[in-house]
Design a protein around this motif. Structure first.
Motif, PDB file in Angstrom:
ATOM      1  N   GLU A  69       0.701  -1.032  -0.020  1.00 37.98           N
ATOM      2  CA  GLU A  69       0.088  -0.051  -0.115  1.00 37.98           C
ATOM      3  C   GLU A  69       0.748   1.285   0.023  1.00 37.98           C
ATOM      4  O   GLU A  69       0.518   2.116  -0.952  1.00 37.98           O
ATOM      5  CB  GLU A  69      -1.101   0.155   1.347  1.00 37.98           C
ATOM      6  CG  GLU A  69      -2.039  -1.002   1.225  1.00 37.98           C
ATOM      7  CD  GLU A  69      -2.857  -0.933  -0.037  1.00 37.98           C
ATOM      8  OE1 GLU A  69      -3.202   0.346  -0.372  1.00 37.98           O
ATOM      9  OE2 GLU A  69      -3.645  -1.850  -0.461  1.00 37.98           O
ATOM     10  N   MET A  95       2.409   1.570  -3.481  1.00 37.44           N
ATOM     11  CA  MET A  95       1.616   2.099  -4.578  1.00 37.44           C
ATOM     12  C   MET A  95       1.258   3.586  -4.161  1.00 37.44           C
ATOM     13  O   MET A  95       1.048   4.333  -5.085  1.00 37.44           O
ATOM     14  CB  MET A  95       0.172   1.258  -4.502  1.00 37.44           C
ATOM     15  CG  MET A  95       0.432  -0.246  -5.223  1.00 37.44           C
ATOM     16  SD  MET A  95      -1.185  -0.954  -5.428  1.00 37.44           S
ATOM     17  CE  MET A  95      -1.672  -0.932  -3.515  1.00 37.44           C
ATOM     18  N   PHE A  96       1.022   4.096  -2.715  1.00 36.38           N
ATOM     19  CA  PHE A  96       0.979   5.617  -2.744  1.00 36.38           C
ATOM     20  C   PHE A  96       2.050   6.105  -3.345  1.00 36.38           C
ATOM     21  O   PHE A  96       1.942   7.178  -4.176  1.00 36.38           O
ATOM     22  CB  PHE A  96       0.810   5.703  -1.276  1.00 36.38           C
ATOM     23  CG  PHE A  96       0.736   7.419  -0.812  1.00 36.38           C
ATOM     24  CD1 PHE A  96      -0.287   7.850  -1.077  1.00 36.38           C
ATOM     25  CD2 PHE A  96       1.779   7.545  -0.306  1.00 36.38           C
ATOM     26  CE1 PHE A  96      -0.399   9.195  -0.518  1.00 36.38           C
ATOM     27  CE2 PHE A  96       1.738   9.117  -0.175  1.00 36.38           C
ATOM     28  CZ  PHE A  96       0.825   9.917  -0.216  1.00 36.38           C
ATOM     29  N   GLY A 154       2.275   6.253  -7.187  1.00 31.78           N
ATOM     30  CA  GLY A 154       1.144   7.024  -7.590  1.00 31.78           C
ATOM     31  C   GLY A 154       1.513   8.670  -7.650  1.00 31.78           C
ATOM     32  O   GLY A 154       1.225   9.272  -8.275  1.00 31.78           O
ATOM     33  N   ASP A 160      -3.208   4.238 -13.349  1.00 31.28           N
ATOM     34  CA  ASP A 160      -4.142   3.929 -12.072  1.00 31.28           C
ATOM     35  C   ASP A 160      -3.664   2.560 -11.315  1.00 31.28           C
ATOM     36  O   ASP A 160      -3.715   1.549 -11.738  1.00 31.28           O
ATOM     37  CB  ASP A 160      -5.531   3.693 -12.728  1.00 31.28           C
ATOM     38  CG  ASP A 160      -6.637   3.424 -11.690  1.00 31.28           C
ATOM     39  OD1 ASP A 160      -6.098   3.866 -10.323  1.00 31.28           O
ATOM     40  OD2 ASP A 160      -7.571   2.869 -12.085  1.00 31.28           O
ATOM     41  N   LEU A 161      -2.938   2.970 -10.166  1.00 35.83           N
ATOM     42  CA  LEU A 161      -2.308   2.004  -9.545  1.00 35.83           C
ATOM     43  C   LEU A 161      -3.120   1.586  -8.316  1.00 35.83           C
ATOM     44  O   LEU A 161      -3.533   2.216  -7.430  1.00 35.83           O
ATOM     45  CB  LEU A 161      -1.015   2.481  -8.933  1.00 35.83           C
ATOM     46  CG  LEU A 161      -0.024   2.789  -9.770  1.00 35.83           C
ATOM     47  CD1 LEU A 161       1.285   3.537  -9.425  1.00 35.83           C
ATOM     48  CD2 LEU A 161       0.618   1.658 -10.886  1.00 35.83           C
ATOM     49  N   ASP A 162      -3.639   0.266  -8.275  1.00 38.30           N
ATOM     50  CA  ASP A 162      -4.278  -0.319  -7.311  1.00 38.30           C
ATOM     51  C   ASP A 162      -3.786  -2.164  -7.295  1.00 38.30           C
ATOM     52  O   ASP A 162      -3.067  -2.481  -8.288  1.00 38.30           O
ATOM     53  CB  ASP A 162      -5.779  -0.113  -7.283  1.00 38.30           C
ATOM     54  CG  ASP A 162      -6.287  -0.535  -8.645  1.00 38.30           C
ATOM     55  OD1 ASP A 162      -5.691  -1.610  -9.071  1.00 38.30           O
ATOM     56  OD2 ASP A 162      -7.294   0.023  -9.157  1.00 38.30           O
ATOM     57  N   ALA A 163      -4.726  -2.819  -6.194  1.00 35.62           N
ATOM     58  CA  ALA A 163      -4.096  -3.976  -6.084  1.00 35.62           C
ATOM     59  C   ALA A 163      -4.280  -4.723  -7.555  1.00 35.62           C
ATOM     60  O   ALA A 163      -3.637  -5.850  -7.746  1.00 35.62           O
ATOM     61  CB  ALA A 163      -4.806  -4.539  -5.141  1.00 35.62           C
ATOM     62  N   GLY A 164      -5.272  -4.479  -8.226  1.00 33.04           N
ATOM     63  CA  GLY A 164      -5.581  -5.022  -9.655  1.00 33.04           C
ATOM     64  C   GLY A 164      -4.739  -4.661 -10.616  1.00 33.04           C
ATOM     65  O   GLY A 164      -4.569  -5.594 -11.462  1.00 33.04           O
ATOM     66  N   THR A 165      -4.237  -3.590 -10.661  1.00 27.91           N
ATOM     67  CA  THR A 165      -3.495  -3.184 -11.906  1.00 27.91           C
ATOM     68  C   THR A 165      -1.991  -2.934 -11.416  1.00 27.91           C
ATOM     69  O   THR A 165      -1.098  -2.948 -12.397  1.00 27.91           O
ATOM     70  CB  THR A 165      -3.751  -1.557 -12.266  1.00 27.91           C
ATOM     71  OG1 THR A 165      -3.556  -0.699 -11.093  1.00 27.91           O
ATOM     72  CG2 THR A 165      -5.359  -1.672 -12.694  1.00 27.91           C
ATOM     73  N   TRP A 166      -1.601  -3.363 -10.302  1.00 21.02           N
ATOM     74  CA  TRP A 166      -0.055  -3.212  -9.682  1.00 21.02           C
ATOM     75  C   TRP A 166       0.753  -4.059 -10.591  1.00 21.02           C
ATOM     76  O   TRP A 166       1.918  -3.600 -11.124  1.00 21.02           O
ATOM     77  CB  TRP A 166       0.108  -3.362  -8.361  1.00 21.02           C
ATOM     78  CG  TRP A 166       1.350  -3.235  -7.819  1.00 21.02           C
ATOM     79  CD1 TRP A 166       2.095  -4.562  -7.621  1.00 21.02           C
ATOM     80  CD2 TRP A 166       2.300  -2.109  -7.811  1.00 21.02           C
ATOM     81  NE1 TRP A 166       3.354  -3.880  -7.247  1.00 21.02           N
ATOM     82  CE2 TRP A 166       3.629  -2.623  -7.371  1.00 21.02           C
ATOM     83  CE3 TRP A 166       1.943  -0.871  -8.067  1.00 21.02           C
ATOM     84  CZ2 TRP A 166       4.656  -1.879  -7.082  1.00 21.02           C
ATOM     85  CZ3 TRP A 166       3.156   0.118  -7.520  1.00 21.02           C
ATOM     86  CH2 TRP A 166       4.385  -0.485  -7.323  1.00 21.02           C
ATOM     87  N   SER A 224       2.032  -3.166 -14.166  1.00 19.95           N
ATOM     88  CA  SER A 224       2.410  -1.865 -14.339  1.00 19.95           C
ATOM     89  C   SER A 224       4.002  -1.657 -14.414  1.00 19.95           C
ATOM     90  O   SER A 224       4.674  -2.891 -13.892  1.00 19.95           O
ATOM     91  CB  SER A 224       2.287  -0.786 -13.161  1.00 19.95           C
ATOM     92  OG  SER A 224       2.931  -1.134 -11.861  1.00 19.95           O
TER      93      SER A 224
END
Length: 286
Positions: free
Chosen positions: A160, A163-164, A167, A178-184, A187
């Protein structure tokens, strides 16, 4: 030298078998080809959009003299080329990839290929405003004195936080991600190791990342300090931390890109011992 001296393949293992030794002979200058070939090898060719990545090797007498990679729907990214090599590559790709959108390379190569592409296709090359400089580490010279605090390497449990910070970096440099658990995992940020610089009370104030050791080089990538905390030495401290970690990992070349429009960051890297390897340009084809 002829256009048919360029061997093209969608098989990354075939590409590395033919070009790997050549790429590793100058790992800093070939950072992009080494990095993206390894990403394709590890993630699979379908991880980068519709279509397959394309690789090319300029071969004469059984030896590789140049190479390129091209991701789906993106431009071509060659190793440094002579004007003659750029001409033969443009001739080959004008047949195989006539809708090529751009070229990204060291400045001289980008200019040579853009002009050759204009002659071959009639497309008008336009240089992007953003100009980068590729630096290679000479003798690491950490800041003296260092700002108060310490570096802390982030691990899997810190996703977390990672990703922050990535971002925030992306927003600062204008990357639309767009960075989150699904796209990380898909990337460009996912395969790096990150270090935070923290003040003595544990407050994070800067981050730096580094790519894995590939072909003898490590690229320092993602260096960010929030605007209100700049000018206090945090970026220099955390960049020195990851640069030392890259050397400890066995890197022969430690490299990074800097935006030439930001004199502060260029001065910072030079102060740490980074020296110019090449300027970098991108030309779009109308």
């Amino acid at each position: 030298m002829r256009s048919d001296d360029w061997y093209l393949t969608e098989d990354v293992d075939d590409f590395l078998a033919r070009a790997g030794g050549f790429l590793r002979s100058r790992p800093g200058a070939h950072v992009m080809q080494l990095t993206w070939a390894e990403r394709v090898r590890k993630r699979g060719p379908g991880a980068f959009g519709a279509g397959a990545p394309l690789f090319g090797v300029l071969e004469r007498g059984g030896e590789a003299h140049a190479a390129f990679h091209r991701l789906p729907a993106r431009g071509v990214c060659p190793t440094p080329l002579t004007s003659g090599q750029a001409e033969t590559l443009a001739a080959r790709l004008a047949v195989d990839l006539p809708s090529l959108p751009s070229v990204s390379a060291d400045h001289d190569t980008a200019v040579a290929f853009a002009e050759a592409w204009r002659r071959r296709t009639g497309a008008t090359p336009t240089e992007r405003d953003t100009r980068l400089r590729l630096y290679r580490l000479g003798t690491l010279t950490p800041p003296d004195p260092l700002p108060a605090g310490r570096g802390r390497v982030l691990g899997e449990r810190d996703l977390e936080d990672v990703m922050f910070w990535c971002g925030e970096f992306a927003k600062a440099v204008g990357e639309d991600v767009d960075l989150d658990a699904g796209t990380w995992a898909g990337s460009r940020f996912a395969d790096k190791r990150y270090t935070l610089w923290e003040t003595p009370d544990g407050t994070p104030v800067a981050v730096a990342g580094m790519n894995p050791l590939i072909g003898g080089q490590v690229q320092v990538d993602v260096v960010y300090t929030p605007a209100h905390l700049r000018g206090r030495g945090y970026a220099g401290a955390v960049t020195a931390e990851v640069s030392r970690a890259a050397l400890d990992a066995g890197a022969r070349d430690v490299v990074l890109f800097a935006d030439l429009s930001n004199p502060a960051s260029n001065a910072l890297y030079q102060g740490l011992g980074y020296r110019t390897l090449s300027d970098w340009s991108v030309y779009d084809f109308g």
